[in-house]
Design a protein around this motif. Sequence first.
Motif, PDB file in Angstrom:
ATOM      1  N   TYR A  66       0.900  -1.158   0.027  1.00  0.00           N
ATOM      2  CA  TYR A  66       0.029   0.003   0.105  1.00  0.00           C
ATOM      3  C   TYR A  66       0.822   1.116   0.055  1.00  0.00           C
ATOM      4  N   LEU A  67       1.899   1.403   0.825  1.00  0.00           N
ATOM      5  CA  LEU A  67       2.822   2.323   1.024  1.00  0.00           C
ATOM      6  C   LEU A  67       3.439   2.609  -0.363  1.00  0.00           C
ATOM      7  N   ILE A  68       4.084   1.534  -1.097  1.00  0.00           N
ATOM      8  CA  ILE A  68       4.725   1.592  -2.345  1.00  0.00           C
ATOM      9  C   ILE A  68       3.858   2.430  -3.445  1.00  0.00           C
ATOM     10  N   GLY A  69       2.518   1.959  -3.205  1.00  0.00           N
ATOM     11  CA  GLY A  69       1.681   2.673  -4.289  1.00  0.00           C
ATOM     12  C   GLY A  69       1.162   4.036  -4.001  1.00  0.00           C
ATOM     13  N   MET A  70       1.395   4.249  -2.517  1.00  0.00           N
ATOM     14  CA  MET A  70       1.242   5.626  -2.188  1.00  0.00           C
ATOM     15  C   MET A  70       2.291   6.595  -2.705  1.00  0.00           C
ATOM     16  N   ILE A  71       3.857   6.013  -2.818  1.00  0.00           N
ATOM     17  CA  ILE A  71       4.767   6.721  -3.374  1.00  0.00           C
ATOM     18  C   ILE A  71       4.554   6.995  -4.645  1.00  0.00           C
ATOM     19  N   ASN A  72       4.138   6.024  -5.467  1.00  0.00           N
ATOM     20  CA  ASN A  72       3.956   6.205  -6.854  1.00  0.00           C
ATOM     21  C   ASN A  72       2.776   7.205  -7.303  1.00  0.00           C
ATOM     22  N   THR A  73       1.843   7.225  -6.494  1.00  0.00           N
ATOM     23  CA  THR A  73       0.645   7.964  -6.923  1.00  0.00           C
ATOM     24  C   THR A  73       0.845   9.425  -6.422  1.00  0.00           C
ATOM     25  N   ALA A  74       1.910   9.673  -5.500  1.00  0.00           N
ATOM     26  CA  ALA A  74       2.044  10.919  -5.008  1.00  0.00           C
ATOM     27  C   ALA A  74       2.350  11.961  -6.091  1.00  0.00           C
ATOM     28  N   TYR A  75       3.080  11.185  -7.229  1.00  0.00           N
ATOM     29  CA  TYR A  75       3.451  12.063  -8.485  1.00  0.00           C
ATOM     30  C   TYR A  75       2.241  12.424  -9.063  1.00  0.00           C
ATOM     31  N   THR A  76       1.432  11.557  -9.139  1.00  0.00           N
ATOM     32  CA  THR A  76       0.101  11.787 -10.253  1.00  0.00           C
ATOM     33  C   THR A  76      -0.902  12.937  -9.491  1.00  0.00           C
ATOM     34  N   ILE A  77      -0.795  12.940  -7.974  1.00  0.00           N
ATOM     35  CA  ILE A  77      -1.603  13.996  -7.222  1.00  0.00           C
ATOM     36  C   ILE A  77      -1.029  15.422  -7.780  1.00  0.00           C
ATOM     37  N   GLY A  78       0.037  15.738  -7.813  1.00  0.00           N
ATOM     38  CA  GLY A  78       0.687  16.765  -8.247  1.00  0.00           C
ATOM     39  C   GLY A  78       0.432  17.256  -9.676  1.00  0.00           C
ATOM     40  N   ALA A  79       0.469  16.081 -10.335  1.00  0.00           N
ATOM     41  CA  ALA A  79       0.236  16.527 -11.939  1.00  0.00           C
ATOM     42  C   ALA A  79      -1.190  16.634 -12.128  1.00  0.00           C
ATOM     43  N   ILE A  80      -2.160  15.948 -11.523  1.00  0.00           N
ATOM     44  CA  ILE A  80      -3.557  16.282 -11.676  1.00  0.00           C
ATOM     45  C   ILE A  80      -3.780  17.808 -11.277  1.00  0.00           C
TER      46      ILE A  80
ATOM     47  N   VAL B  11       9.985  13.565   2.699  1.00  0.00           N
ATOM     48  CA  VAL B  11      10.745  14.528   1.689  1.00  0.00           C
ATOM     49  C   VAL B  11      10.819  13.846   0.301  1.00  0.00           C
ATOM     50  N   PHE B  12      10.945  12.593   0.300  1.00  0.00           N
ATOM     51  CA  PHE B  12      10.891  11.911  -1.188  1.00  0.00           C
ATOM     52  C   PHE B  12       9.727  11.842  -1.724  1.00  0.00           C
ATOM     53  N   MET B  13       8.523  11.724  -0.961  1.00  0.00           N
ATOM     54  CA  MET B  13       7.089  11.817  -1.531  1.00  0.00           C
ATOM     55  C   MET B  13       6.955  13.253  -1.859  1.00  0.00           C
ATOM     56  N   GLY B  14       7.563  14.210  -1.027  1.00  0.00           N
ATOM     57  CA  GLY B  14       7.128  15.608  -1.360  1.00  0.00           C
ATOM     58  C   GLY B  14       7.801  16.012  -2.666  1.00  0.00           C
ATOM     59  N   GLY B  15       9.030  15.331  -2.981  1.00  0.00           N
ATOM     60  CA  GLY B  15       9.353  15.731  -4.270  1.00  0.00           C
ATOM     61  C   GLY B  15       8.732  15.114  -5.429  1.00  0.00           C
ATOM     62  N   ARG B  16       8.230  13.927  -5.256  1.00  0.00           N
ATOM     63  CA  ARG B  16       7.491  13.573  -6.256  1.00  0.00           C
ATOM     64  C   ARG B  16       6.312  14.013  -6.357  1.00  0.00           C
ATOM     65  N   VAL B  17       5.496  14.707  -5.377  1.00  0.00           N
ATOM     66  CA  VAL B  17       4.479  15.520  -5.792  1.00  0.00           C
ATOM     67  C   VAL B  17       4.883  16.871  -6.596  1.00  0.00           C
ATOM     68  N   LEU B  18       5.891  17.395  -5.888  1.00  0.00           N
ATOM     69  CA  LEU B  18       6.576  18.580  -7.002  1.00  0.00           C
ATOM     70  C   LEU B  18       6.794  18.134  -8.243  1.00  0.00           C
ATOM     71  N   VAL B  19       7.477  16.925  -8.561  1.00  0.00           N
ATOM     72  CA  VAL B  19       7.832  16.687  -9.790  1.00  0.00           C
ATOM     73  C   VAL B  19       6.494  16.702 -10.776  1.00  0.00           C
ATOM     74  N   GLY B  20       5.371  16.208 -10.022  1.00  0.00           N
ATOM     75  CA  GLY B  20       3.919  16.092 -10.844  1.00  0.00           C
ATOM     76  C   GLY B  20       3.458  17.564 -10.932  1.00  0.00           C
ATOM     77  N   VAL B  21       3.910  18.402 -10.136  1.00  0.00           N
ATOM     78  CA  VAL B  21       3.427  19.683 -10.475  1.00  0.00           C
ATOM     79  C   VAL B  21       4.160  20.259 -11.617  1.00  0.00           C
ATOM     80  N   GLY B  22       5.355  20.172 -11.666  1.00  0.00           N
ATOM     81  CA  GLY B  22       6.212  20.714 -12.815  1.00  0.00           C
ATOM     82  C   GLY B  22       5.744  20.076 -14.140  1.00  0.00           C
ATOM     83  N   GLN B  23       5.766  18.641 -14.111  1.00  0.00           N
ATOM     84  CA  GLN B  23       5.308  18.022 -15.316  1.00  0.00           C
ATOM     85  C   GLN B  23       3.926  18.529 -15.822  1.00  0.00           C
ATOM     86  N   GLY B  24       3.052  18.732 -14.751  1.00  0.00           N
ATOM     87  CA  GLY B  24       1.653  19.037 -15.201  1.00  0.00           C
ATOM     88  C   GLY B  24       1.711  20.151 -15.967  1.00  0.00           C
TER      89      GLY B  24
END
Length: 508
Positions: free
Chosen positions: A54-68, A112-125
């Motif tokens: 479940y946590l592995i899934g959360m790390i991956n979806t953190a990116y998509t939340i920022g991108a959305i 911090v790693f997950m926060g970076g993934r959220v921010l990557v999603g924002v940039g790529q969005g």
Amino acid sequence: MARPTGKRVYNWYISLVAAMCMVLYGYDASVFNSVQASDNWLNWFDLNLDEDTYLIGMINTAYTIGAIVAGFFIGGPTADFLGRRWGMGIGCFITIVATFMQAFAPKHNLGVFMGGRVLVGVGQGIALTAGPVYIGEVAPAEIRGHIMTFWQMFYSVGSFLAYWINYACGFHREELGEWDWRMVVIFQIMVPGLIICLLPFQPESPRWYIQKSGNMEAAKAALRRIRDTEEEVEREALTINEAVEYEREAISHGYKALFKDPSIRKRLILAMCINTGQQLGGQGTLNSYSTSIYKKVWANQTGTINLINALNATFGIIFTLNAIWTADRFGRRWLLMVGAVGMAVSMLLASVVGLATPNTPDGGKTEPVGIAIVFLMFLFIFFYKPSWGATVWMWTAEVFSLNVRAQAVGMCSQTQNVANTILNQFFPTFLANEGLKCLFFFMAMNAVLAVFVYFFIPETKQVPLEEIDVLFGGTNHVQGGATIMHIGEKDDIEVQLNEGRRTSTHAA
């Protein structure tokens, strides 16, 4: 066959710079898949692939939340207010900042790693909204499909870079230590940095100049850099101006217009459906979790899995190029239907092979069975890349009128991440419980997508952007604009063309 002119070559160049934004998406999607193979990464953040699904899934979806969030609410207004180039540049800059957050996250601090993934999603969005809009607005209609093929191909280029870097680091894991996964993450700054350096030296979209401030001179100056003759410049500038005038007077701009015009609502629903379908077909999930899937086949063979992922990305580049000669020859509908059928058959056969063969003592498969399953996964990519990979982006970027294009493309493309967020959250558990039987789900979805395209998706190949509304029951914005401006379209074009010819004569 006529030799391409210098300006046509330049048109390709500036479009490909914009298409490089897709490298960001492909690289990041593959980074998370890559680092899962590193015990150093797992230990750094206290993770276990089998117990923390479940946590592995959360790390991956953190990116998509920022991108959305960025795709729905930030990317469109940024590209409309500041310009398409600024949209791409800001998205790339945010991605660079986020990359450093991920690479240097403190030990045991997964936040911090997950926060970076959220921010990557924002940039790529933001970047992935401005990029296809820019390409659609500067590329001539007759080569628009060819250029948008490279948009999807650069996704594969991003995967190619991430997986081969990961494969190389895997060979030197003991010497690199924690840098075995940090190297994979940190190289994500390479392409966005290059894009930021190149963007100031290419023209802004001429359509943006007219839409933003009615600046015809700036629009013509931009067109002169990418069109061969003054006649083309005058004709296209006038066409854009009339379309913008109609949209300004008869409809509106921005998010309100998405729901005011019935033909735009129809396009929005259809584009959201096929962008969702792109993820339901399985590619996004397979790209994020192929390492976990292959561990069901190649147990305890991390090096082999890294090589398979790298080869998959390499072939993905080659397979995407098939869209160059098929998209404008056979059309978007043909590609989408053939691709969906081929993907369904590939998933069916991969599941059957996996279920009909016994497991080895270590829980994997024999080498011949493993090779067969890998071949079928590659066959899936062969059908996916030119169809639901390239063509979905192509169709989405070209069906919306200028007044809503940035907002609509951002929202529709991010429905990919809405679907991806849901799938990626439950897929690790789904895979752990069902094994390769989970691929039957993707088989069924692809069969449904083929039927959907046949009944609902119209053909758009080589249709000028300003006239595409007619396909969906809307008004021709060029003719409507000419009427609002109280001039006959034909007479006005002739006046402008004659002025253009006189300008060319004086210049000569």
